[in-house]
Design an enzyme around this catalytic site. Structure first.
Site, short mmCIF file in Angstrom:
data_model
loop_
_atom_site.label_atom_id
_atom_site.label_comp_id
_atom_site.label_asym_id
_atom_site.label_seq_id
_atom_site.Cartn_x
_atom_site.Cartn_y
_atom_site.Cartn_z
N ASP A 494 0.65 -1.26 0.01
CA ASP A 494 -0.02 0.04 0.05
C ASP A 494 0.69 1.40 0.04
O ASP A 494 0.23 2.33 -0.33
CB ASP A 494 -0.71 0.11 1.47
CG ASP A 494 -1.98 -0.88 1.41
OD1 ASP A 494 -2.63 -1.18 0.36
OD2 ASP A 494 -1.96 -1.58 2.36
C1 NOJ Z 1 -1.89 -4.06 5.25
C2 NOJ Z 1 -3.17 -4.29 4.15
O1 NOJ Z 1 -4.25 -4.97 4.91
C3 NOJ Z 1 -2.85 -5.32 3.03
O2 NOJ Z 1 -3.77 -5.49 2.15
C4 NOJ Z 1 -1.48 -4.59 2.46
O3 NOJ Z 1 -1.18 -5.52 1.30
C5 NOJ Z 1 -0.57 -4.71 3.43
N1 NOJ Z 1 -0.90 -3.64 4.31
C6 NOJ Z 1 1.09 -4.27 2.86
O4 NOJ Z 1 1.10 -2.87 2.62
#
Ligand code: NOJ
Length: 802
Positions: A494
């Site tokens: 993200d």
């Molecule tokens: C937390 C998120 O819930 C997940 O979807 C994401 O892939 C990870 N962060 C990595 O950034």
């Protein structure tokens, strides 16, 4: 240093020291009704949605000794007044002779002894019900008679959880309580914000007569609210004020005189916090759970549910910590993530910033398919409702309203409003469901796309395969200058948010994996045209990845909008990313030579004793051109931290190339159960995976956070059961393809698959990591390593020789 121990026989973890480094929690009930109970009795309960229908007030940012949502006070008279204390340790923090919190499957049981009073509080939500029960047994273990009063207390929040915090004008003017008492002296305290008076009522009640009650926090704490939760002044008076709050901070406190309890004797008090459309509508469950027999029956039902859930897959490996994790705690965490997505934990506070995450739930669902395929299908269907007509997906949605949004990408004005990976995960979830169940009828199911007309009706619907085709097509058509998928706002990571035009190698590989699934399904269905078409797309992407992304010793992770490489040895920071290496192996895009080199680079550059870092070296300063990753100091979370979710893909990749020793080394590094004796390092619950651990660039290397709601649960379970133990569903049957540490002599798995129980025993006399020599089913050797679907409800013996 340890704070408790595992009790495998009772499938519990038992906390024996309440001063855990951070609150350790458990989940009760489900998103339909339920929430979190912490190990000191605090609870955050909601119905249907933690943001829009929250019931108790729990503020994770408060100090650990503070009252949170619910507690129980006991008191008895002694010289000079009342001795008031909580058997849950918080909020009175009295010295105790015994404290235990049993973290069970769907229940917590707090057992304590202090001042000669032993209390056992079993907290759970009966299956499918809208109330949380606290079944309390209060015993006199002193040598004297004790006259004990019990005062359970709940503090309410406004159901609109965010408003509770950001509007201190409107909220207190709306909160009201009303008391209903019957002839027997029992009371129901009803609570609601005014606008929900006729539709949605919280109720707090018990099975015993009450002598008085309180619904106003200010009165309960006393001294114009300068009284405190650790010593509420009203509890030094004989009775509470029987006040029905017309505004303000609403609570529900019920004063029960349990009478004189002789040494060795006990009283039983059952409290219920529930919600219904009205008090009348709640009476059936209120009456039912005032009956101790009903409470016991429903507690047994809960145990039966978990027996069935866990029995579908049980293992016996040479490692006790693996068995404990795979037989109890990991599948339990998978159940939790499937239920709560990233909605409600001590880290995901459920105030509306996150709902059900499309990518998160698409992955979570894969962790429960063996145990609850039907619920898995329902969730997949729900997710398909928020896929758009163009094939991309809304990032997250609220399950109560089914209103979806674009997640954090909304905040970045110039950024694309989609995540390039979201929609591809659902392809993996659907095929995993089909392989697990053989339910091909699901392919005929028609599900609307997200877009609606002015009256709220869907503009278009499509069959499940149509949804899958559009997901693939979206990525196929949204590529950048190198023919690789455009990053959008972000991919799985993200926090790397690059300029418009940047391309993602993660999404390229996920697309490859999704295409492999499409090809396999098309082959199985005998659709030659689709097989050829997807194979051509797969080959094209494979070529582009290998032409553009190999960096000499590993793969780069992104190509920025100007074509520059990120995740390359040319970079000063973020030179190598773990997902950049594991995913080309999973997608099958990589050659054997590159696979070995890329995975060795992970071991060399990213591995630590606490797990594999997501990337290294960490970015050292905020850089808008890179995005969220640079908001973290080096070593934290995505910026060089150990992201456990991504560790699981490295494990899978190592099994694919046949390195069972390294796969297992990676697996055990992050196995939470192995941390029980050194918990001062990681701090989080040893019975669940945390989401992340601080990396070695951080001064607090090894510190874990974000426990419970993490994609690690599902993927670690898949990595262990389907890739290390290698028992993997396929369309044609159960594939046996273990990749284990060579020192293992073998292992056993009992696996229910399409109604049949397979009792699998794998023997490893030559001490290899991988390679099935023979498979014998009920005494007859079969060809290949796929045990066919036998479809009967008998148990079958499967012997595997490596
Ligand atoms: C937390 C998120 O819930 C997940 O979807 C994401 O892939 C990870 N962060 C990595 O950034």
């Amino acid at each position: 240093m340890r704070y408790g121990h595992f009790d495998d026989e009772n499938r519990e973890y038992v906390i024996t020291n309440p001063e855990t480094p951070v609150k350790w929690i458990n989940y009760v009930g489900s998103l339909q009704f339920g929430g979190i109970v912490d190990h000191t009795g605090g609870s955050l309960i909601c119905k249907g949605d933690p943001a829009l229908n929250r019931i108790t007030k729990y503020i994770p940012q408060l100090a650990d000794g503070d009252f949170q949502g619910e507690t129980l006070y006991l008191r008895f008279k002694e010289k000079g007044g009342y001795r008031v204390f909580s058997p849950y340790y918080v909020p009175t923090l009295d010295p105790y002779d015994l404290y235990e919190c049993h973290i069970g499957l769907g229940y917590s049981r707090i057992v304590s002894q202090l001042y000669g009073v032993r209390t056992e509080a079993t907290i759970f939500v009966p299956l499918g019900q809208s109330c949380v029960i606290r079944d309390l047994r209060i015993a006199n273990v002193s040598a004297e008679s004790l006259e004990i009063d019990a005062i359970p207390v709940v503090e309410y929040t406004h159901p609109d959880a965010l408003r509770q915090f950001n509007n201190a004008d409107w909220v207190p003017q709306t909160m009201q309580s009303k008391a209903y008492r019957d002839r027997s002296g029992r009371a129901i305290l009803a609570q609601y914000p005014f606008m929900r008076r006729d539709t949605q009522i919280n109720t707090f009640t018990s099975n015993l007569p009450v002598s008085s009650f309180e619904t106003d926090r200010r009165r309960f704490l006393g001294a114009s609210a300068y009284g405190t939760w650790d010593n509420p002044l009203s509890l030094h008076d004989e009775e509470l004020s029987d006040y029905e709050a017309r505004r303000g901070d609403n609570i529900a406190a019920l004063l029960h005189h349990l009478g004189i309890i002789e040494p060795g004797e006990s009283a039983r008090l059952i409290t219920q916090l529930g919600q219904g459309e009205s008090v009348e509508a709640s009476l059936p469950f209120i009456r039912r759970f005032r009956d101790p027999d009903e409470v016991e029956r429903s507690f047994e039902e809960l145990a039966t549910f978990w027996d069935a859930y866990l029995s579908r897959l049980q293992v016996e490996t040479p490692d006790a910590n693996v068995n404990r994790l795979l037989n109890i705690h990991n599948p339990r965490q998978c159940h939790t993530t499937m239920n709560w997505s990233r909605y409600l934990s001590l880290y995901q506070v459920g105030l509306g910033a996150r709902g059900i995450g499309f990518r998160d739930s698409s992955q979570d669902v894969m962790g429960v398919l063996a145990s609850m395929p039907e619920e898995g299908r329902q969730l997949i269907e729900k997710l398909l409702h928020v896929q758009k007509q163009d094939g991309s997906a809304k990032h997250q949605f609220n399950p109560l309203t089914m209103v979806a949004n674009e997640g954090d990408s909304r905040e970045a004005v110039d950024a694309p409003k989609y995540y390039s990976d979201d929609h591809l995960w659902i392809v993996l979830a659907i095929t995993a469901y089909l392989k697990e169940t053989g339910d091909l009828a699901f392919l005929d199911q028609v599900v609307p796309f997200y877009e609606k007309d002015g009256d709220g009706y869907p503009l278009e619907s499509g069959t499940v395969p149509e949804h899958m085709r559009r997901a693939i097509r979206f990525t196929q058509h949204n590529v950048g200058a190198h023919g690789l998928p455009l990053l959008g706002f972000a991919d799985w990571n993200d926090t790397v948010n690059l300029r418009v035009g940047a391309e993602s190698l993660f999404t390229a590989n996920l697309y490859g994996e999704a295409l492999l699934e499409m090809i396999e399904l098309a082959c199985f269905l005998g659709d030659g045209e689709a097989t050829a078409q997807y194979t051509a797309q797969y080959e094209g992407m494979r070529q582009r990845v290998n032409e553009n992304a190999w960096d000499g010793e590993w793969y780069v992770r992104y190509l920025d909008a100007d074509g520059s490489r990120i995740g390359s040895q040319l970079n000063a920071h973020g030179q190598i990313y773990a997902n950049g290496q594991s995913w080309p192996v999973i997608s099958g895009f990589v050659s054997p030579d590159r696979a070995r080199r890329a995975l060795d680079a992970v071991y060399r550059r990213l591995n630590t004793c606490y797990g594999i870092k997501l990337s290294t070296p960490g970015y050292d300063g905020y850089d808008q051109a890179k995005g969220g990753i640079t908001t973290y100091p080096p070593g934290a979370k995505e910026n060089g931290g150990i992201f456990l979710h991504a560790n699981t893909w490295a494990i899978i990749a190592e099994t694919i190339v046949g390195n069972g020793d390294r796969a297992f080394e990676y697996y055990q590094q992050i196995n939470p159960v192995t941390k029980n004796d050194v918990i001062e390092q990681s701090e989080c619950e040893p019975y669940v995976y945390p989401g992340n651990i601080l990396g070695d660039e951080h001064p607090q290397f090894g510190l874990a956070r974000n426990s419970w709601l993490t994609g690690t649960a599902s993927w670690a379970y898949q990595a262990a059961t389907q890739y290390i133990l290698g028992v993997r569903p396929t369309y044609d049957g159960l594939l046996l393809d273990p990749c284990i540490p060579r020192e293992w002599d073998g292992f056993k798995v009992t696996r229910e698959f399409r109604k049949t129980v397979y009792q699998i025993e794998v023997k490893n006399p030559d001490h290899v990591c991988k390679g099935v020599r023979s498979v014998v089913v009920d005494g007859t050797e079969i060809e290949g390593a796929i045990v066919p679907v036998l479809g009967d409800d008998r148990a079958h013996k499967v012997e595997v020789l490596l």
